[in-house]
Write a protein that holds these residues in place. Structure first.
Motif, PDB file in Angstrom:
ATOM      1  N   ALA A  16      -0.020  14.976   0.106  1.00  0.00           N
ATOM      2  CA  ALA A  16      -0.059  13.489   0.054  1.00  0.00           C
ATOM      3  C   ALA A  16       1.215  13.197   0.791  1.00  0.00           C
ATOM      4  O   ALA A  16       1.159  12.214   1.531  1.00  0.00           O
ATOM      5  N   HIS A  17       2.422  13.721   0.767  1.00  0.00           N
ATOM      6  CA  HIS A  17       3.436  13.311   1.367  1.00  0.00           C
ATOM      7  C   HIS A  17       3.557  13.324   3.189  1.00  0.00           C
ATOM      8  O   HIS A  17       3.701  12.479   3.577  1.00  0.00           O
ATOM      9  N   VAL A  18       2.942  14.671   3.479  1.00  0.00           N
ATOM     10  CA  VAL A  18       2.622  14.569   4.754  1.00  0.00           C
ATOM     11  C   VAL A  18       1.618  13.689   5.343  1.00  0.00           C
ATOM     12  O   VAL A  18       1.855  13.035   6.379  1.00  0.00           O
ATOM     13  N   ALA A  19       0.582  13.429   4.709  1.00  0.00           N
ATOM     14  CA  ALA A  19      -0.408  12.704   4.960  1.00  0.00           C
ATOM     15  C   ALA A  19       0.137  11.348   5.104  1.00  0.00           C
ATOM     16  O   ALA A  19      -0.349  10.621   6.046  1.00  0.00           O
ATOM     17  N   ALA A  20       1.199  10.857   4.439  1.00  0.00           N
ATOM     18  CA  ALA A  20       1.520   9.386   4.233  1.00  0.00           C
ATOM     19  C   ALA A  20       2.216   9.050   5.224  1.00  0.00           C
ATOM     20  O   ALA A  20       2.743   8.199   5.595  1.00  0.00           O
ATOM     21  N   SER A  21       3.309  10.109   5.804  1.00  0.00           N
ATOM     22  CA  SER A  21       4.203   9.890   6.646  1.00  0.00           C
ATOM     23  C   SER A  21       3.862   9.058   7.998  1.00  0.00           C
ATOM     24  O   SER A  21       4.842   8.291   8.499  1.00  0.00           O
ATOM     25  N   PRO A  22       2.946   9.246   8.301  1.00  0.00           N
ATOM     26  CA  PRO A  22       2.656   8.320   9.777  1.00  0.00           C
ATOM     27  C   PRO A  22       2.614   6.918   9.615  1.00  0.00           C
ATOM     28  O   PRO A  22       2.667   6.178  10.532  1.00  0.00           O
ATOM     29  N   VAL A  23       2.503   6.414   8.301  1.00  0.00           N
ATOM     30  CA  VAL A  23       2.446   4.858   8.117  1.00  0.00           C
ATOM     31  C   VAL A  23       3.803   4.481   7.756  1.00  0.00           C
ATOM     32  O   VAL A  23       3.802   3.059   7.513  1.00  0.00           O
ATOM     33  N   ARG A  24       4.806   5.293   7.430  1.00  0.00           N
ATOM     34  CA  ARG A  24       6.053   4.620   6.935  1.00  0.00           C
ATOM     35  C   ARG A  24       6.962   4.145   7.912  1.00  0.00           C
ATOM     36  O   ARG A  24       7.607   3.301   7.612  1.00  0.00           O
ATOM     37  N   ARG A  25       6.600   3.995   9.103  1.00  0.00           N
ATOM     38  CA  ARG A  25       7.446   3.437  10.287  1.00  0.00           C
ATOM     39  C   ARG A  25       7.511   1.917  10.006  1.00  0.00           C
ATOM     40  O   ARG A  25       8.175   1.109  10.465  1.00  0.00           O
ATOM     41  N   ASP A  26       6.562   1.462   9.292  1.00  0.00           N
ATOM     42  CA  ASP A  26       6.812  -0.144   9.183  1.00  0.00           C
ATOM     43  C   ASP A  26       7.574  -0.539   7.759  1.00  0.00           C
ATOM     44  O   ASP A  26       7.541  -1.631   7.511  1.00  0.00           O
ATOM     45  N   LEU A  58       2.735  -2.662   1.561  1.00  0.00           N
ATOM     46  CA  LEU A  58       2.546  -2.462   0.359  1.00  0.00           C
ATOM     47  C   LEU A  58       3.101  -3.685  -0.530  1.00  0.00           C
ATOM     48  O   LEU A  58       3.720  -4.487  -0.216  1.00  0.00           O
ATOM     49  N   GLY A  59       2.365  -3.366  -1.898  1.00  0.00           N
ATOM     50  CA  GLY A  59       2.702  -4.529  -2.848  1.00  0.00           C
ATOM     51  C   GLY A  59       4.184  -4.194  -3.383  1.00  0.00           C
ATOM     52  O   GLY A  59       4.851  -3.217  -3.081  1.00  0.00           O
ATOM     53  N   ARG A  60       4.560  -5.310  -3.874  1.00  0.00           N
ATOM     54  CA  ARG A  60       6.099  -5.344  -4.290  1.00  0.00           C
ATOM     55  C   ARG A  60       6.190  -4.414  -5.611  1.00  0.00           C
ATOM     56  O   ARG A  60       7.535  -4.052  -5.884  1.00  0.00           O
ATOM     57  N   MET A  61       5.161  -4.087  -6.295  1.00  0.00           N
ATOM     58  CA  MET A  61       5.281  -3.191  -7.590  1.00  0.00           C
ATOM     59  C   MET A  61       5.509  -1.962  -7.108  1.00  0.00           C
ATOM     60  O   MET A  61       5.638  -0.753  -7.833  1.00  0.00           O
ATOM     61  N   ILE A  62       4.984  -1.361  -5.855  1.00  0.00           N
ATOM     62  CA  ILE A  62       5.157  -0.001  -5.428  1.00  0.00           C
ATOM     63  C   ILE A  62       6.625   0.341  -5.018  1.00  0.00           C
ATOM     64  O   ILE A  62       7.213  -0.269  -4.332  1.00  0.00           O
ATOM     65  N   ALA A  67       5.947   9.793  -5.789  1.00  0.00           N
ATOM     66  CA  ALA A  67       4.432  10.074  -5.869  1.00  0.00           C
ATOM     67  C   ALA A  67       3.780   8.877  -5.574  1.00  0.00           C
ATOM     68  O   ALA A  67       2.667   8.909  -4.671  1.00  0.00           O
ATOM     69  N   LEU A  68       3.933   7.810  -6.320  1.00  0.00           N
ATOM     70  CA  LEU A  68       3.358   6.595  -6.246  1.00  0.00           C
ATOM     71  C   LEU A  68       3.191   6.010  -4.983  1.00  0.00           C
ATOM     72  O   LEU A  68       2.277   5.560  -4.358  1.00  0.00           O
ATOM     73  N   ARG A  69       4.400   6.007  -4.140  1.00  0.00           N
ATOM     74  CA  ARG A  69       4.499   5.531  -2.788  1.00  0.00           C
ATOM     75  C   ARG A  69       3.745   6.483  -1.688  1.00  0.00           C
ATOM     76  O   ARG A  69       2.899   5.968  -1.064  1.00  0.00           O
ATOM     77  N   ASP A  70       3.523   7.511  -2.090  1.00  0.00           N
ATOM     78  CA  ASP A  70       3.038   8.665  -1.163  1.00  0.00           C
ATOM     79  C   ASP A  70       1.322   8.164  -1.280  1.00  0.00           C
ATOM     80  O   ASP A  70       0.726   8.254  -0.388  1.00  0.00           O
ATOM     81  N   ILE A  71       0.802   8.090  -2.487  1.00  0.00           N
ATOM     82  CA  ILE A  71      -0.454   7.752  -2.821  1.00  0.00           C
ATOM     83  C   ILE A  71      -0.878   6.377  -2.112  1.00  0.00           C
ATOM     84  O   ILE A  71      -1.940   6.422  -1.542  1.00  0.00           O
ATOM     85  N   ALA A  72       0.147   5.538  -2.264  1.00  0.00           N
ATOM     86  CA  ALA A  72      -0.313   4.174  -1.798  1.00  0.00           C
ATOM     87  C   ALA A  72      -0.157   4.249  -0.230  1.00  0.00           C
ATOM     88  O   ALA A  72      -1.211   3.668   0.511  1.00  0.00           O
ATOM     89  N   ASP A  73       0.620   5.189   0.389  1.00  0.00           N
ATOM     90  CA  ASP A  73       0.760   5.042   1.837  1.00  0.00           C
ATOM     91  C   ASP A  73      -0.543   6.022   2.480  1.00  0.00           C
ATOM     92  O   ASP A  73      -1.026   5.690   3.614  1.00  0.00           O
ATOM     93  N   VAL A  74      -0.941   6.909   1.745  1.00  0.00           N
ATOM     94  CA  VAL A  74      -2.160   7.815   2.110  1.00  0.00           C
ATOM     95  C   VAL A  74      -3.203   6.725   2.009  1.00  0.00           C
ATOM     96  O   VAL A  74      -4.308   6.703   2.964  1.00  0.00           O
ATOM     97  N   ALA A  75      -3.506   5.872   1.144  1.00  0.00           N
ATOM     98  CA  ALA A  75      -4.310   4.831   1.205  1.00  0.00           C
ATOM     99  C   ALA A  75      -4.322   3.752   2.143  1.00  0.00           C
ATOM    100  O   ALA A  75      -5.439   3.475   2.939  1.00  0.00           O
TER     101      ALA A  75
END
Length: 383
Positions: A16-26, A58-62, A67-75
């Motif tokens: 999940a961490h690797v799959a989420a990484s491309p969207v973290r630039r924002d 991302l919502g303010r609650m994330i 792990a929760l951040r990774d799941i949200a970024d995968v989504a």
């Protein structure tokens, strides 16, 4: 039992961490994101690629991490969409060109170099400006590799099971190594760094030959591969991935890569005119077959094929030896090798690398005795 469960849990967390990484630039802001890839070119033209896409905020609650951040970024990655018909302007030195993105948000700029680039450097900065229908303007940049005019040899190498061990022949192990192991723990084959350094520097040790790398992996591991190359002192070149794995509802599985690899190599041969080429791959997939087809389609262009043997399947070895016989009447020799030393011996014999480079490969390989083919060592010491 508990230890096994922990490993499985860790695996999926890392995945999940690797799959989420491309969207973290924002940084969670969402909106339009521009992701350029390293470019490449000759003295006549250059190519710059990338993608423009829109993703949710991302919502303010994330939380910012975990792990929760990774799941949200995968989504967010699954739900993101390419921005079609976005205007893209690329400037490289005094050269510039404008294109629009395709329906999936990708751009592939072919830029004629009417104004020459500085000849004293090989890496050049390309500035990229992207405008959307909403009028928003995004700026970024990337590096473009243009080798020197005196280049006498082009090297195109696979990465997976050629430069580093991923276990493509063993799918589950491949996924573990691909997504779980960090760059520091991913293992380069003994002698690879020394061999590629020798090929990069040439027979006189003073050249800077272009080395282009291709991979069957997803764009998500781009940064990890760059770190791996730097940690292992492997000469850096543009990493030309063959495909976007397409992590979406429409395309949940990777696309086939064989045709893309062939097309990519043929594009490189056309870009670098009459420069001879060395192709490096492994026995686990279709590299020997693809490379043999390229030799037949481009007589005189392929100087050698080096295939790393990644298993002990006698049927596979027989098939590769049959391909070697097919090439016996050409100028290209196919070398099937269990280690980097056999490749280095042949490269030195053909004048591709120096004796110093060959000896460096031998020292590196011999420092890992479990990987050494004793016949290769003996023959290397005689020559």
């Amino acid at each position: 039992m508990k230890q096994g469960l922990r490993r499985v849990t860790y695996f999926f967390k890392r995945l999940a961490h690797v799959a989420a990484s491309p969207v973290r630039r924002d940084n969670g802001r969402g909106g339009v994101v521009v992701h350029p890839y390293r470019g490449y070119g000759s003295r006549d033209e250059a190519f710059v690629m990338g993608r423009v896409y829109r993703q949710l905020a991302l919502g303010r609650m994330i939380p910012r991490r975990g792990a929760l951040r990774d799941i949200a970024d995968v989504a967010r990655r699954i739900l993101r969409r390419g921005v079609k018909r976005a205007g893209v302007e690329v400037r490289l030195g005094d050269n510039h060109r404008q294109v629009v993105t395709d329906r999936d948000g990708y751009f592939n700029v072919r830029l004629p170099l009417e104004s020459p680039l500085p000849v004293e450097v090989s890496w050049h900065r390309a500035d990229i400006a992207v405008s959307t229908a909403a009028g928003r303007l995004e700026h970024t940049h990337t590096e473009v590799y243009v080798p020197a005019e005196a280049t006498d040899l082009l090297v195109i190498s696979d990465i997976d099971d050629t430069v580093m061990f991923t276990g493509v022949a063993e799918k589950l192990k491949m996924l573990y190594r691909l997504f779980v192991k960090t760059a520091e723990r991913r293992t380069a084959f003994p002698g690879v760094a020394a061999l590629y350094q020798a090929l990069h520097r040439g027979a006189d040790g003073k050249l800077e030959r272009p080395i282009l790398y291709v991979s069957r992996g997803p764009w998500a591991i781009y940064e990890m591969l760059e770190a791996f190359f730097q940690l292992n002192r492997i000469p850096v070149g543009p990493i030309l991935f063959l495909r976007e794995w397409g992590l979406s509802w429409r395309h949940p599985w990777p696309r086939r890569a064989t045709d893309h690899k062939r097309d990519l190599i043929e594009r490189m041969l056309g870009l670098f005119d009459d420069v001879p080429c060395v192709l490096i791959g492994d026995s686990g997939q279709h590299d020997p077959e693809v490379y043999t087809e390229i030799v037949k389609a481009h007589p005189g262009r392929i100087a050698a094929i080096y295939i790393r043997r990644v298993d002990n399947n006698p049927d596979r070895e027989t098939a590769i030896n049959r391909l070697r016989e097919e090439l016996s009447g050409s100028d290209c020799e196919l070398i099937l090798a269990a280690d980097s030393l056999k490749m280095a011996r042949h490269a030195h014999h053909r004048g591709f690398i120096s004796a110093h480079g060959r000896d460096a490969v031998r020292r590196s390989v011999c420092s890992h005795p479990e990987t050494v083919d004793s016949a290769d060592v003996a023959e290397s010491e005689r020559g």
